[in-house]
Design a protein around this motif. Structure first.
Motif, PDB file in Angstrom:
ATOM      1  N   ASP A  38     -33.584 -49.224  52.229  1.00 14.64           N
ATOM      2  CA  ASP A  38     -33.700 -48.511  53.496  1.00 14.64           C
ATOM      3  C   ASP A  38     -34.130 -47.076  53.206  1.00 14.64           C
ATOM      4  O   ASP A  38     -33.671 -46.482  52.222  1.00 14.64           O
ATOM      5  N   ARG A  39     -34.981 -46.532  54.077  1.00  9.87           N
ATOM      6  CA  ARG A  39     -35.520 -45.204  53.798  1.00  9.87           C
ATOM      7  C   ARG A  39     -35.389 -44.280  54.990  1.00  9.87           C
ATOM      8  O   ARG A  39     -35.430 -44.736  56.144  1.00  9.87           O
ATOM      9  N   LYS A  44     -35.362 -36.065  61.486  1.00  8.93           N
ATOM     10  CA  LYS A  44     -33.945 -35.995  61.131  1.00  8.93           C
ATOM     11  C   LYS A  44     -33.628 -36.784  59.853  1.00  8.93           C
ATOM     12  O   LYS A  44     -32.493 -36.765  59.385  1.00  8.93           O
ATOM     13  N   LYS A  45     -34.660 -37.461  59.316  1.00  8.92           N
ATOM     14  CA  LYS A  45     -34.500 -38.229  58.080  1.00  8.92           C
ATOM     15  C   LYS A  45     -33.334 -39.213  58.157  1.00  8.92           C
ATOM     16  O   LYS A  45     -32.559 -39.376  57.228  1.00  8.92           O
ATOM     17  N   GLU A  46     -33.256 -39.894  59.295  1.00  7.81           N
ATOM     18  CA  GLU A  46     -32.206 -40.895  59.464  1.00  7.81           C
ATOM     19  C   GLU A  46     -32.578 -42.171  58.707  1.00  7.81           C
ATOM     20  O   GLU A  46     -33.725 -42.605  58.743  1.00  7.81           O
ATOM     21  N   LEU A  47     -31.606 -42.769  58.054  1.00 10.56           N
ATOM     22  CA  LEU A  47     -31.836 -43.967  57.263  1.00 10.56           C
ATOM     23  C   LEU A  47     -32.132 -45.139  58.195  1.00 10.56           C
ATOM     24  O   LEU A  47     -31.356 -45.424  59.116  1.00 10.56           O
ATOM     25  N   LYS A  48     -33.264 -45.805  57.967  1.00 11.12           N
ATOM     26  CA  LYS A  48     -33.686 -46.902  58.836  1.00 11.12           C
ATOM     27  C   LYS A  48     -33.665 -48.225  58.070  1.00 11.12           C
ATOM     28  O   LYS A  48     -34.215 -48.329  56.978  1.00 11.12           O
TER      29      LYS A  48
END
Length: 314
Positions: A38-39, A44-48
């Protein structure tokens, strides 16, 4: 017969669609799913979560996400399987892993091999103005996309298509093909066909610089370029230091060869008209840094109205 045991490797949506197809097959058991990590995405650089992981979770499938698949060799080797099936996994799979299945390791590739080996076959087919593309179900070997293929099916690329719509069409085609042919491969009913090495072309991953529009090119080539990068990563152009993303354009019959390529000819209720090497292009969707993608026809109504007739994109 016993269920066909499959280890599946994939990451983006087209991989998730193929995994979904496999889960719908009553004669298939998914014994392991492997996806990229997951990256973080967005400002906001939220983990997807990857789309493949989402499907795995929804179906209560065992999933691992090694940084490098080679690091998970021992874990994978303990799981007995008939096939490793990959689709848009995003990593090279080492030979020692490819040799683990009882039957074969196969890949669902989005081109009519040997055309467009590599990571961006759909984008290249559109960029080059091809009238068709397709799916190849192929044997996986150490060399990139060079294995013999079991079967291919083609599909038309229409004028209204872009990379997004072709991914959707090819996912539907790929789902149909894996459902129809996995059991045939299992039963040794399909004879692999060697690729013609004299006809090999490549589709390397597209760099940021290659996303830039070349206004000195023909209008038709620019149109193909823009739709090959829509809806991601999106073509761009510069006016001074400002980078504008352009997601949709239209080729016009009009032209003014006294104006340099890249010159803004008009800004009106239809869009932003730009001269190319030959004809003019009408920009339909445009985005300025820090702003949303908007319809160029409403450009004057937005805070993006810094573009003027006579300006030019570099």
């Amino acid at each position: 017969m016993d269920k066909i045991k499959v280890i599946f490797c994939g990451t983006p949506q087209i991989g998730a669609d193929i995994l979904t197809a496999l889960t719908e097959m009553s004669n298939v058991e998914i014994v392991l799913v492997i996806s990229q990590s997951d990256r973080p995405v967005g400002r906001k650089k939220e983990l997807k979560t990857t789309p493949v992981k989402e499907v795995a979770i929804q179906n209560n499938l065992n999933i691992i996400q090694p940084i490098k698949i080679s690091e998970a060799y021992e874990q994978i080797a303990q799981i007995k399987c008939d096939f490793i099936v990959t689709c848009a996994y995003g990593q090279f799979v080492p030979t020692k892993i490819l040799e683990l299945p009882k039957i074969d390791s196969i890949n669902i590739h989005g081109s009519l091999l040997p055309k467009y080996r590599g990571g961006a076959p759909i984008q290249y087919a559109i960029k080059n103005g091809d009238s068709k593309t397709g799916i190849s179900i192929m044997k996986m070997v150490k060399k990139m996309d060079a294995g013999d293929y079991y079967i291919q099916e083609s599909i038309a690329i229409e004028d209204h298509d872009d990379t997004g719509s072709m991914f959707e069409k090819l996912a539907i085609l790929g789902k149909k093909m894996i459902k129809e042919n996995l059991i045939k491969i299992y039963n040794n009913e399909l004879v692999p066909i060697a690729q013609d090495e004299d006809k090999v072309t490549f589709s390397k991953n597209i760099t940021t610089e290659e996303e830039r529009i070349n206004w000195n090119d023909s209008a038709i080539n620019i149109w193909n370029h823009v739709r090959s990068l829509s809806p991601w990563p999106i073509a761009h152009t510069f006016k001074g230091e400002e980078r504008y993303k352009i997601q949709k354009v239209k080729v016009l019959d009009s032209s003014d060869l006294t104006k340099a390529p890249g010159t803004i000819i008009d800004i009106n209720q239809n869009g932003i008209i730009v001269q190319t090497k030959d004809k003019q292009i009408e920009i339909l969707l445009i985005q300025k840094p820090g702003k949303k993608m908007i319809e160029a026809s409403s450009y004057k109504l937005h805070s993006l109205s810094d573009l003027k007739v006579g300006d030019y994109f570099e």
